[in-house]
Design an enzyme around this catalytic site. Structure first.
Site, PDB file in Angstrom:
ATOM      1  N   ASP A   1      42.685 104.958  30.985  1.00  0.00           N
ATOM      2  CA  ASP A   1      43.042 105.208  32.388  1.00  0.00           C
ATOM      3  C   ASP A   1      42.690 104.016  33.263  1.00  0.00           C
ATOM      4  OD1 ASP A   1      40.279 105.772  32.006  1.00  0.00           O
ATOM      5  OD2 ASP A   1      40.245 106.945  33.861  1.00  0.00           O
TER       6      ASP A   1
ATOM      7  N   GLU B   1      36.330 101.486  34.752  1.00  0.00           N
ATOM      8  CA  GLU B   1      36.757 102.419  35.796  1.00  0.00           C
ATOM      9  C   GLU B   1      36.323 101.929  37.173  1.00  0.00           C
ATOM     10  OE1 GLU B   1      36.012 107.026  35.969  1.00  0.00           O
ATOM     11  OE2 GLU B   1      34.300 105.975  36.844  1.00  0.00           O
TER      12      GLU B   1
END
Length: 400
Positions: free
Chosen positions: A123, A62
């Site tokens: 993600d 991330e």
């Protein structure tokens, strides 16, 4: 107490009013660049590794994915290349075109530094693919374009699960998110502009259908206008509480951030924003965002950190709530450290700063997104001016 805080914020708001997206946009990105520079000094080492000091010096995919985005927004190809090189070497076995990145890297039990998990964060994988595709387009780098396409194709093959009644869904990670016919999903993993861009770049993939279903996903998972961090879905039961609970906190704040950042002309953008009316109503009567919300009951608790205020800036602009946005700006200015150039109280967490980089960057005109989700940084001559973005038409009118 609320009256005192509001008056103080209004006074501070005079100081930061020049940061408004409606004022001299040409000078505004420099303030954001100073913030990004302070972030790099505090969190990114010379190799290109983003360090989460609060969590013992670990690195996550991330953090790497967001840093790549900000390097692109700031037009720093060398910084981008350095972050990408570290990411490939240490998270993707040297090749992002062939391997999904692991999500967590740091000090192992034996004292050595290396992978802490073989699991992936879908993600972050999406963000890295997007970063590469946009870098290839903006910097005319075919190598980045092909790497981004290959990574997106890996995600489509390994991290997308067709779900009857909900369309293709992103599997958050390789483990712990599938239980029989049920899948645990995270609404913040699906920025509308990101799906729109991937749909445009890879029309044969699942992205266009995912983008088409996204407004329904957000609406069904936000019955009180608040998004959860996690929620389960099965074709038989529909959406129901996930094992992780019914609250929306540090994950869910990104749902409002992404919705606000999305170009209003992106298909489904208005429907997504309209589904998040609960947060907008709350901010009409409260100075600061809540720390958490119960998506089932609509009950809220606590006060979120300064990064939450930054994350809501695009959202408040789209909901035509400029006074509430000024209060958030004043809060950020009050909690900014002159010594570090970072926001919030110690210990300063990298995630809070990422929320601020996204929110302030958009608000100050450092970047925008096209209707197709492509990045429009301020340095690109074809980018739209900040004033060119209009708010949606009174989304709160139907919610009282």
């Amino acid at each position: 107490m609320r009256r005192w805080w509001r008056q103080a914020c209004r006074l501070l708001g005079l100081i930061v009013l020049l940061m408004s997206p409606l004022s001299a946009a040409a000078a505004v990105p420099s303030a954001w660049l100073q913030f990004w520079s302070a972030y790099q000094q505090h969190f990114i080492d010379p190799q290109g590794r983003v360090i989460d000091w609060v969590e013992g010096g670990i690195t996550t995919s991330e953090g790497q994915s967001y840093a790549l985005f900000f390097a692109l927004v700031s037009n720093e190809p060398q910084t981008f290349a350095r972050i990408l090189s570290w990411t490939q070497k240490n998270l993707a076995q040297g090749n992002l075109a062939q391997n999904l990145p692991i999500w967590r890297w740091g000090k192992q039990d034996d004292g050595q530094w290396g992978p802490l998990s073989g699991n992936h964060a879908a993600d972050s994988d999406l963000w890295i693919a997007y970063d590469l595709l946009q870098a290839g387009r903006l910097w005319n780098n075919e190598h980045y374009t092909q790497m981004g396409r290959s990574l997106a194709q890996q995600i489509a093959a390994q991290e997308i699960l067709p779900m009857k009644g909900a369309g293709p869904m992103l599997i958050p990670g390789e483990k712990y998110f599938r239980f029989g016919a049920s899948l645990v999903i995270n609404p913040s993993y699906l920025p509308p502009f990101l799906l729109a861009s991937l749909a445009d770049a890879l029309p044969d993939g699942p992205w266009r259908e995912m983008s088409k279903y996204l407004p329904r996903v957000i609406a069904k998972t936000s019955p009180h206008g608040f998004s959860p961090d996690w929620i389960s879905y099965s074709p038989d039961r529909g959406y129901f509480p996930a094992p992780q609970g019914v609250e929306g906190r540090y994950n869910a704040i990104r749902v409002y951030l992404w919705a606000g950042m999305t170009n209003p002309d992106t298909p489904g953008a208005k429907a997504v924003l309209d589904s998040l009316w609960g947060m907008a109503l709350y901010m009409k009567t409260h100075d600061l965002p809540p720390l958490q919300e119960n998506y089932q009951s609509g009950l809220v608790q606590g006060t979120g950190p300064s990064g939450f205020s930054a994350a809501l800036l695009p959202f408040l602009v789209q909901y035509k709530m400029p006074e509430a946005a000024k209060v958030q700006l004043a809060r950020l200015e009050a909690e900014r450290s002159p010594a570090t150039g970072l926001y919030g109280y110690p210990p300063v967490h990298y995630y809070n700063q990422n929320l601020a980089l996204f929110g302030l960057g958009w608000y100050n005109g450092a970047y925008r997104f096209s209707p197709h989700g492509n990045l429009r940084p301020s340095w690109d001559r074809l980018s739209a001016s900040p004033a060119g973005f209009r708010p949606v038409t009174d989304p709160l009118s139907r919610h009282g």
